[in-house]
Design a protein around this motif. Structure first.
Motif, short mmCIF file in Angstrom:
data_model
loop_
_atom_site.label_atom_id
_atom_site.label_comp_id
_atom_site.label_asym_id
_atom_site.label_seq_id
_atom_site.Cartn_x
_atom_site.Cartn_y
_atom_site.Cartn_z
N GLU A 121 0.83 -1.21 0.00
CA GLU A 121 0.00 0.00 0.00
C GLU A 121 0.86 1.26 0.00
O GLU A 121 0.54 2.24 -0.65
CB GLU A 121 -0.99 0.00 1.17
CG GLU A 121 -0.37 -0.15 2.54
CD GLU A 121 -1.39 -0.01 3.69
OE1 GLU A 121 -2.50 0.49 3.49
OE2 GLU A 121 -1.04 -0.42 4.82
N GLU A 198 -8.23 -7.00 -4.23
CA GLU A 198 -7.88 -7.81 -3.07
C GLU A 198 -6.53 -7.38 -2.49
O GLU A 198 -5.72 -6.77 -3.19
CB GLU A 198 -7.78 -9.28 -3.48
CG GLU A 198 -9.02 -9.85 -4.14
CD GLU A 198 -10.09 -10.19 -3.14
OE1 GLU A 198 -9.76 -10.50 -1.98
OE2 GLU A 198 -11.29 -10.16 -3.52
N THR A 199 -6.31 -7.72 -1.23
CA THR A 199 -5.01 -7.49 -0.61
C THR A 199 -4.62 -8.72 0.18
O THR A 199 -5.44 -9.61 0.41
CB THR A 199 -5.05 -6.30 0.39
OG1 THR A 199 -5.99 -6.60 1.42
CG2 THR A 199 -5.42 -5.00 -0.31
N LYS A 200 -3.35 -8.79 0.58
CA LYS A 200 -2.98 -9.78 1.60
C LYS A 200 -2.22 -9.08 2.71
O LYS A 200 -1.62 -8.02 2.49
CB LYS A 200 -2.18 -10.93 1.00
CG LYS A 200 -0.80 -10.56 0.52
CD LYS A 200 -0.02 -11.79 0.05
CE LYS A 200 1.27 -11.34 -0.63
NZ LYS A 200 2.04 -12.46 -1.19
N ILE A 210 0.66 -4.68 4.01
CA ILE A 210 -0.49 -4.96 3.16
C ILE A 210 -0.07 -4.80 1.70
O ILE A 210 0.45 -3.75 1.31
CB ILE A 210 -1.66 -4.03 3.52
CG1 ILE A 210 -2.25 -4.50 4.85
CG2 ILE A 210 -2.72 -4.04 2.42
CD1 ILE A 210 -3.43 -3.73 5.34
N LYS A 212 -1.15 -5.22 -2.39
CA LYS A 212 -2.23 -5.30 -3.36
C LYS A 212 -1.96 -6.51 -4.26
O LYS A 212 -0.87 -6.63 -4.82
CB LYS A 212 -2.28 -4.01 -4.18
CG LYS A 212 -2.66 -2.77 -3.35
CD LYS A 212 -2.32 -1.46 -4.03
CE LYS A 212 -3.20 -1.17 -5.23
NZ LYS A 212 -4.60 -0.82 -4.87
#
Ligand SMILES: [Ca+2]
Ligand SMILES: [Ca+2]
Lengths: 313, 313
Positions: A121, A198-200, A210, A212
């Motif tokens: 991010e 979505e993110t992880k 975080i 992307k």
């Protein structure tokens, strides 16, 4: 006769607007913010939503986020030999958009994916901020975050001064818009709603991160707009500003408020100072919303005549 | 010696807190809100996030939203003969939770689906509001929206007075919490982030309608919490309050702020005035977060000793 004035109007509020639309906006704000009046709206319910591309800043000749993607591809192409084999990516990096047009939605989603994911991010935010601060629009020879519609900035300020809460609800990427909206519009990130992916979440070397990632994309357009308003805001707006059929659903939704609501559509009629388009455009098609605007008495702003000034330069 | 006081502290702020945790909170708020101090945080970045179940209100013997579901099933069962054939639904409506426990996550998701979908946003909100205003907690003999932790309400007020923006970031349903959070916590719907499902938008007889439908559910717990903070807030928090390992990821995320941050964990140690649990519970398992709390100097609140009063009744 004197114009009605809303509680917090300053002398020069809406100075870039022509008299007729200015009066209509001020009359509505006055009606809904005057305590004891039949149309009074409590402060907690003063929710205003605005589209971004073509409503707060231009979207021609291509939306700014598309230009960001093309510039990003060009810059990153040397690091991604695999992109060079992809006709869409390779073409877009070189300014040839024919392969992209042929590839349709799938090609576009791949382009968005390659330019927006596999970044943290913080990396993405820094990348957009650098681009927007340093890239000049060819038409206006200024950085993009200065090329915003002055009358709309005045409207945001005027509503905020009258205790409205302004939200962006736009098809543009939420993370993209959040990188500049606080500075350009005085709208904080948590009031910026857009398309998102979505993110992880991982702790990497002790640092929560975080990233992307590829996956489903929420498209904040058409019916997706009232649905996003439900998901993110949880209250029905009383004011809505937009410029295309993509905003029609959120205008309907706003118009169904139990309060006296107001909807404003920007009609891009000024080919000289800005751009002239409605039916024939890739971005910002405006047709059915104009029909409903007549039925529902939404304010249609003729930018050529209703905006005394378009930009603050 | 005198306690430091933050800019907007009123004399009775945090009066329900014991002296030691109270001092620690006030010291932090003073440090980060004093202009010119090395730890000063600009107002725009004063983001505070709070878990809900077990942090702002109780979650025992079952979370209130679960009780809402059981009551809803019981009330609606006569209208849904097909539910009566489902062991989980039929059991839950009668207070027999063995089938639910056996059915695990799939049974629970079906239960949530049946009690939360095929309703418009307005119908669902009205249903929750009616339930929460009229249903009495067996333990406290009061409506659920009054059974909130007074020290935490004082903390919310104190942070807000010091220009923090308070968000709920909870595994509970967003729509469920939004039905009472504004009244109970002075937190508006757009600052309530929770688990959420799909919706559809339709114009029915001229009325724009958002209906909650079956589909994917975003689970706002564990790693889902920092991811939701990214998605909904777009800024890293500087304060985090929680009570279980489900909050650990968002505490890590908060602790990685570039600013001096603060994390607070409620440890449910008071079996007499409230409930006593940590390791052995269906809701609110607290174990690994306590270990990390020691490493990272998060404030662990021993509710029995650190809350002078738990409820405002
Ligand atoms: Ca637009
Ligand atoms: Ca909890």
């Amino acid at each position: 006769s004197e114009m009605a004035v809303a509680k917090f109007e300053t002398k020069n509020a809406l100075s870039a607007w022509a008299d007729a639309p200015k009066k209509r906006i001020i009359d509505w704000v006055t009606a809904v913010t005057t305590e004891g009046a039949s149309d009074f709206i409590p402060v907690a319910d003063r929710i205003a939503v605005f589209d971004n591309d073509g409503t707060l800043w231009p979207e021609q000749p291509v939306p700014n986020q598309a230009q960001y993607m093309f510039d990003y591809l060009k810059k990153e192409m040397p690091n991604h030999p695999e992109w060079q084999k992809d006709a869409v990516l390779n073409g877009a990096a070189k300014g040839d958009f024919e392969p992209l047009k042929k590839a349709g939605m799938i090609g576009l989603m791949n382009l968005i994916d390659k330019t927006h994911t596999v970044q943290t991010e913080d990396e993405f935010e820094a990348s957009v901020k650098t681009w927007i601060d340093t890239t000049m629009s060819k038409k206006y020879n200024r950085p993009y975050n200065e090329i915003v519609y002055l009358p709309m900035i005045q409207l945001l300020d005027y509503l905020k001064a009258n205790e409205f809460k302004n939200f962006i609800v736009s098809g543009g990427g939420a993370d993209f818009m959040r990188a500049f909206a606080e500075e350009a519009y005085d709208i904080p990130p948590y009031q910026v709603i857009g398309s998102y992916g979505e993110t992880k979440y991982e702790v990497i070397d002790g640092v929560p991160t975080i990233t992307k990632v590829s996956g489903d994309v929420y498209v904040d357009d058409k019916a997706g707009k009232p649905q996003a308003i439900h998901r993110f805001i949880g209250k029905k707006p009383v004011f809505c500003g937009g410029n295309s059929d993509g905003d029609q659903a959120m205008m309907q939704y706003t118009s169904s408020s139990k309060y006296k609501s107001m909807c404003v559509i920007l009609h891009h009629t000024d080919g000289e100072r800005e751009f002239e388009y409605d039916l024939k455009t890739l971005s910002g098609h405006l047709e059915t919303a104009l029909v409903e605007a007549k039925e529902k008495n939404w304010l249609v702003v003729d930018m050529k005549n209703d905006f005394k000034t378009i930009f603050n330069f």
